[in-house]
Structure formats: structure tokens, C-alpha cells
Design an enzyme around this catalytic site. Sequence first.
Site, short mmCIF file in Angstrom:
data_model
loop_
_atom_site.label_atom_id
_atom_site.label_comp_id
_atom_site.label_asym_id
_atom_site.label_seq_id
_atom_site.Cartn_x
_atom_site.Cartn_y
_atom_site.Cartn_z
CB SER A 164 10.51 -38.91 -29.85
OG SER A 164 11.21 -39.99 -29.30
CG ASP A 190 8.75 -45.34 -34.56
OD1 ASP A 190 9.90 -45.78 -34.38
OD2 ASP A 190 8.16 -44.61 -33.73
CG HIS A 209 10.95 -42.21 -33.86
ND1 HIS A 209 9.93 -42.63 -33.03
CD2 HIS A 209 11.70 -41.35 -33.13
CE1 HIS A 209 10.06 -42.04 -31.85
NE2 HIS A 209 11.12 -41.27 -31.88
#
Length: 499
Positions: A188, A423, A476
Site C-alpha cells: 500500500s 484490489d 489489497h
Amino acid sequence: MARCRRRSGCTAGAALLLLLALALSGGGGAAPQGAEVTGLPGFDGALPSKHYAGYVTVDEGHGRNLFYYVVESERDPGKDPVVLWLNGGPGCSSFDGFVYEHGPFNFESGGSVKSLPKLHLNPYAWSKVSTMIYLDSPAGVGLSYSKNVSDYETGDLKTATDSHTFLLKWFQLYPEFLSNPFYIAGESYAGVYVPTLSHEVVKGIQGGAKPTINFKGYMVGNGVCDTIFDGNALVPFAHGMGLISDEIYQQASTSCHGNYWNATDGKCDTAISKIESLISGLNIYDILEPCYHSRSIKEVNLQNSKLPQSFKDLGTTNKPFPVRTRMLGRAWPLRAPVKAGRVPSWQEVASGVPCMSDEVATAWLDNAAVRSAIHAQSVSAIGPWLLCTDKLYFVHDAGSMIAYHKNLTSQGYRAIIFSGDHDMCVPFTGSEAWTKSLGYGVVDSWRPWITNGQVSGYTEGYEHGLTFATIKGAGHTVPEYKPQEAFAFYSRWLAGSKL
């Protein structure tokens, strides 16, 4: 010499030298006194390998302290790689990775919100093949803190500098790991943390910083990279996944000319608004997972912030104990990718991100016995643990990561860019596009990679040790959704094997 104490078969001469070194140094290559974690509340039995935890002070004058948790490799800690893990945010704790993704345990809810979770061994822990360092960074995140609140105003570059200082001091405390291959990994917003810290490490090596870190490369999962590539990734992703029709996609493509995130034309703005409305009911972290939608949104207080009650519903993963009800890293709305300047706290953007709750990790990390066992400051001293904090004033001041990736890989440092292909927070379409933009020749053409006879995703290898890979069906946080497949690509890549 510290290696010898890990293995049998030392020669008498080596043993004598080791004893002499221990006598002279008061411990030689041993971990710092009081750092070992000998047991953990919620887990019965002996730990599968040695664990260490504590603080490293990166600024004595300010009292800026970063918390770390180390899990030694269960295989051969004397030789296996050492991997620093960073979660994103900015402002999110790396215990996210420890509790929900690839740590040594699977956490089973204790049954009520504040009851102590039960810990079970994780067969796909990344510590099976590597020594893991989970770092809460920057100060103010997770269990890290500063005695000077001005330190909570920070950014990419200061965070990288502090993390490099942490590493130099950590290796001084644990010199037995200096010869091990060292990698930096994260997901991320750690798509910014990882390359900027890697840059600092390389600069330190070239400048003669001591101790010399045996840095070999890095890993980025579903990571933020570049405003344009990231910002323009969602619309093609939504079309490819069947979330928007061909007609809607063509309208957006024609009117926006590929510039979806920064729409200025009226027709483009209308097209993007239509797409936003169509995808608004989806779980942005994994489009296959459910979201709870209430007719009336109630608000609940979390610290000084407000979050919709709808953030409390349960999604599912391949983990045996589906305790995760908040998928939290960094959800960038369609028209708000990372760009220069202040980065909004996760609470400020959370109103567009349903499916959130983290009771299991909070119950465990705010337990007084757990804090004592892992040598962390008490709740009364530094406050409760939060998966992601809003106390930071964080500035994105490092710019695009493309130049960082180009510089690092061109110097021979290995890198893998991996993406869960479901994601929608940081879609694989953007990661694949910027990876190709580096301009390297293909040495391993696009192909499926296999686990247990099944296609687990797709990969392409480039010059200079660069690999791109997707993980089929993952969201994710790849190891959370697909732990077995994540362990497979991780262990293969660390070993230098093809996926």
C-alpha cells in the site's frame, strides 16, 4: 562467530574464539538483554522460533522511539534472509501484517470485543523461511512514539531517514544478522516507504555508514507509486473486471483522453461521476468481498474521529479464522491519488471505504499482559493501539517512485512488484503499467505461475532483476486473502528461483 552458536559442528578453535569474544564483549552477537519474548498471552506452548521486541531510539534529543517485533526464521536463522516489513497508511501499524497477513500466528477471536484472542500457528508464516522485522514507523504509529509531539508532523523523506537510523542501530544490537541477505518489503503506502528507505540504505552503504547492511533488494505489494499511473489505473481495471459497460468505458476514454483522475472537461467529469456511482457499493480492497449497507448510517467515535457504523461488517478470506473485518491500508478515491503535499489521514478518506473493523488486533495489543510480554509501553503511557492513527500531519514529499525504482534496479538490486488482482484500491493495472514504463527488456515472458498444480497468478520478468506478478483472487493485502500462494511466491523469490 555468532553464527557458530546457532549450529552444531563448530570446531574446537571456533568455539574457543567464540568464548573469548563473549568474555571480552559481554555477549558477542547475542540479542540485547531483555529483548527476547519468551511467551505470548493467547498462545499455548513454546514459540516456534526466537522472538525479540522493543524500542530503538532514533532521536535521543526528542525521545523519538520506534517499536519493532522480530520473528527469527524457523529454518536457519544463521543463513536465511532478514526482511523488514512495513505497512502503509501513511500512519498504519505493521502489526497489521503480523496479525492479519503473514505473521507466525493465526488469531482467533476470543468471542467478545475485548476478550483475549487465541493464537494458532500459521503454516504459511513468512518466518518459515526468513527472519521478519515488523516495524511501526514513523513515530506516532502503532506502538512507536515520541516525547516531542512536533515529531508527529513528518513526511516521506523524514520517515525514510528515521527508518534508516533504526536499521543501523538495530544491526548494532543484532550483529549476528549482518551477513544475512537483507530485504525491505511492504504494501500500500509502503510503495513509498520501501523505495525511499531502500534509497537511504544504498546511499548509506556507498557513503560508508556502519555497520554495513547486506542489502539485496525489495518487495512492494499493491503499492502506491506515481500520481498519473495510480490515478488512471482504476477505470481500465473496472472495465476489465466487468464493473462498467463497454459503452460507459468508451465514453470515459473518449472524453477524458486517458486522464481519469484529474478530470477538467465537463463531459469527462460526467463520465467519471457515473463510474464512481457504479462502483460505490463495492469493497474497494477486494471487489469480490461483501460490504454491509445500512439504510441509515450511524456514526461512532474512534479517538477524535467519526466512522460510519457500516465499517463493522465481516468479509471473508482464505485465513482459517475470519476475524478481519476491516480492510485498511490506504483507499484512494478515484480522483484523489497520492500527490505532493499533505496526505489526508485514513479517517478523512474512510467515508468512502466500507467494510472496516479491527477488534481482534486491538484486543490483543491493548491487553496489559501482551504489552508487558512484548516490552511495549503501556496504554496509560502512550495510548491505545490503533491500526491506523490520525495523529500524524504527513506530507508526501518524495514525488514519484519511478525514479527510485529505476535507480535501485539499475544498480543491481532485485525487486518484485506484486499485486492482488482484485484490489481496486491500488489496481494491478497501474502497477503493471509503471513497471513496463521503466523500459527494461523482458527476460521471462508473461506466463502463469503455479502452486499445487493450479494457476496462482501471472508473472513477467525483466532485466536488472525486476519481476512483476499478480496473485489470482487476492485483494489489497495479498497474504491475508491468499496465504498459501503468497508464501509460495515469497519463498521462491527470496531463494532466487523463478515464480
